[in-house]
Design a protein around this motif. Structure first.
Motif, PDB file in Angstrom:
ATOM      1  N   MET A 142      -1.975 161.609  23.190  1.00 56.83           N
ATOM      2  CA  MET A 142      -1.648 160.166  22.353  1.00 56.83           C
ATOM      3  C   MET A 142       0.729 160.519  22.274  1.00 56.83           C
ATOM      4  N   THR A 143       0.363 159.284  22.798  1.00 58.96           N
ATOM      5  CA  THR A 143       1.586 158.918  22.749  1.00 58.96           C
ATOM      6  C   THR A 143       2.389 158.894  21.442  1.00 58.96           C
ATOM      7  N   ARG A 144       3.788 158.513  21.113  1.00 59.72           N
ATOM      8  CA  ARG A 144       4.772 157.961  19.808  1.00 59.72           C
ATOM      9  C   ARG A 144       3.828 156.841  19.857  1.00 59.72           C
ATOM     10  N   SER A 145       3.917 155.854  20.806  1.00 58.00           N
ATOM     11  CA  SER A 145       3.489 154.585  20.640  1.00 58.00           C
ATOM     12  C   SER A 145       2.411 154.364  20.299  1.00 58.00           C
ATOM     13  N   GLU A 146       1.210 154.865  20.578  1.00 57.77           N
ATOM     14  CA  GLU A 146      -0.361 155.006  19.898  1.00 57.77           C
ATOM     15  C   GLU A 146      -0.389 155.585  19.027  1.00 57.77           C
ATOM     16  N   LYS A 147       0.274 156.870  18.438  1.00 57.47           N
ATOM     17  CA  LYS A 147       0.875 156.508  17.490  1.00 57.47           C
ATOM     18  C   LYS A 147       0.458 155.895  15.407  1.00 57.47           C
ATOM     19  N   LYS A 148       1.870 155.639  16.415  1.00 55.95           N
ATOM     20  CA  LYS A 148       2.683 154.417  15.536  1.00 55.95           C
ATOM     21  C   LYS A 148       0.779 153.029  15.356  1.00 55.95           C
ATOM     22  N   ARG A 205       5.886 165.085  13.601  1.00 53.44           N
ATOM     23  CA  ARG A 205       4.961 166.346  13.517  1.00 53.44           C
ATOM     24  C   ARG A 205       3.371 166.219  13.086  1.00 53.44           C
ATOM     25  N   ILE A 206       3.280 165.096  13.703  1.00 53.29           N
ATOM     26  CA  ILE A 206       1.540 164.291  13.234  1.00 53.29           C
ATOM     27  C   ILE A 206       0.816 164.559  14.763  1.00 53.29           C
ATOM     28  N   GLY A 207      -0.713 165.493  14.582  1.00 51.58           N
ATOM     29  CA  GLY A 207      -1.146 165.553  16.086  1.00 51.58           C
ATOM     30  C   GLY A 207      -1.544 164.240  15.635  1.00 51.58           C
ATOM     31  N   LYS A 262     -15.044 152.708   9.874  1.00 49.58           N
ATOM     32  CA  LYS A 262     -14.548 153.390  11.358  1.00 49.58           C
ATOM     33  C   LYS A 262     -12.991 151.671  11.912  1.00 49.58           C
ATOM     34  N   VAL A 263     -12.565 152.256  12.660  1.00 51.06           N
ATOM     35  CA  VAL A 263     -11.003 151.508  13.099  1.00 51.06           C
ATOM     36  C   VAL A 263     -10.864 151.900  14.622  1.00 51.06           C
ATOM     37  N   VAL A 264     -10.919 150.854  15.473  1.00 49.28           N
ATOM     38  CA  VAL A 264     -10.818 150.852  17.007  1.00 49.28           C
ATOM     39  C   VAL A 264      -9.595 150.514  17.350  1.00 49.28           C
ATOM     40  N   THR A 265      -9.071 151.947  18.143  1.00 51.97           N
ATOM     41  CA  THR A 265      -7.705 150.543  18.324  1.00 51.97           C
ATOM     42  C   THR A 265      -7.375 151.613  20.304  1.00 51.97           C
TER      43      THR A 265
END
Length: 123
Positions: free
Chosen positions: A1-7, A59-61, A120-123
């Motif tokens: 998962m990319t930084r942008s996807e995590k955000k 630092r977040i998986g 549940k949240v789908v992104t």
């Protein structure tokens, strides 16, 4: 998962979960990678119902995002009690650490109790 996807995931969860967690009348300022050593932090102002959340995406998986978002949002509910406890502890490092640990344990327990109940949240 990319930084942008995590955000995007963090932002979507905050948007969808703040109301079910009893924080519908709160405003949130969310920052990312703000220099904190922790995975995430919350600074809440219950009197004015606003909070600043910071997520250290490095630092977040991906598997930790939901629990961390719920945990940081739940800090808003316990913030006033924690502030009083820290005031009681004053400059006593041992007391302050006991307060910190107790607040984190309680916040973790409550957030884990609520997490399975959230939509549940789908992104």
């Amino acid at each position: 998962m990319t930084r942008s996807e995590k955000k995007r995931r963090v932002e979507a969860l905050i948007e969808h979960w703040h109301a079910p967690l009893g924080l519908a009348n709160w405003t949130f300022q969310t920052t990312f990678d703000g220099g904190a050593k922790e995975q995430a932090t919350c600074i809440a102002d219950p009197e004015y119902r606003n909070a600043r959340l910071n997520f250290n995406l490095r630092r977040i998986g991906p598997h930790e995002i939901e629990e961390l978002v719920c945990h940081e949002l739940m800090h808003c509910h316990g913030w006033a009690l924690g502030a009083y406890a820290f005031k009681w502890a004053a400059n006593d490092g041992t007391k302050r650490e006991v307060v910190r640990q107790a607040e984190e344990l309680l916040t973790t327990a409550v957030s884990r109790a609520f997490l399975p109940l959230l939509p549940k949240v789908v992104t």
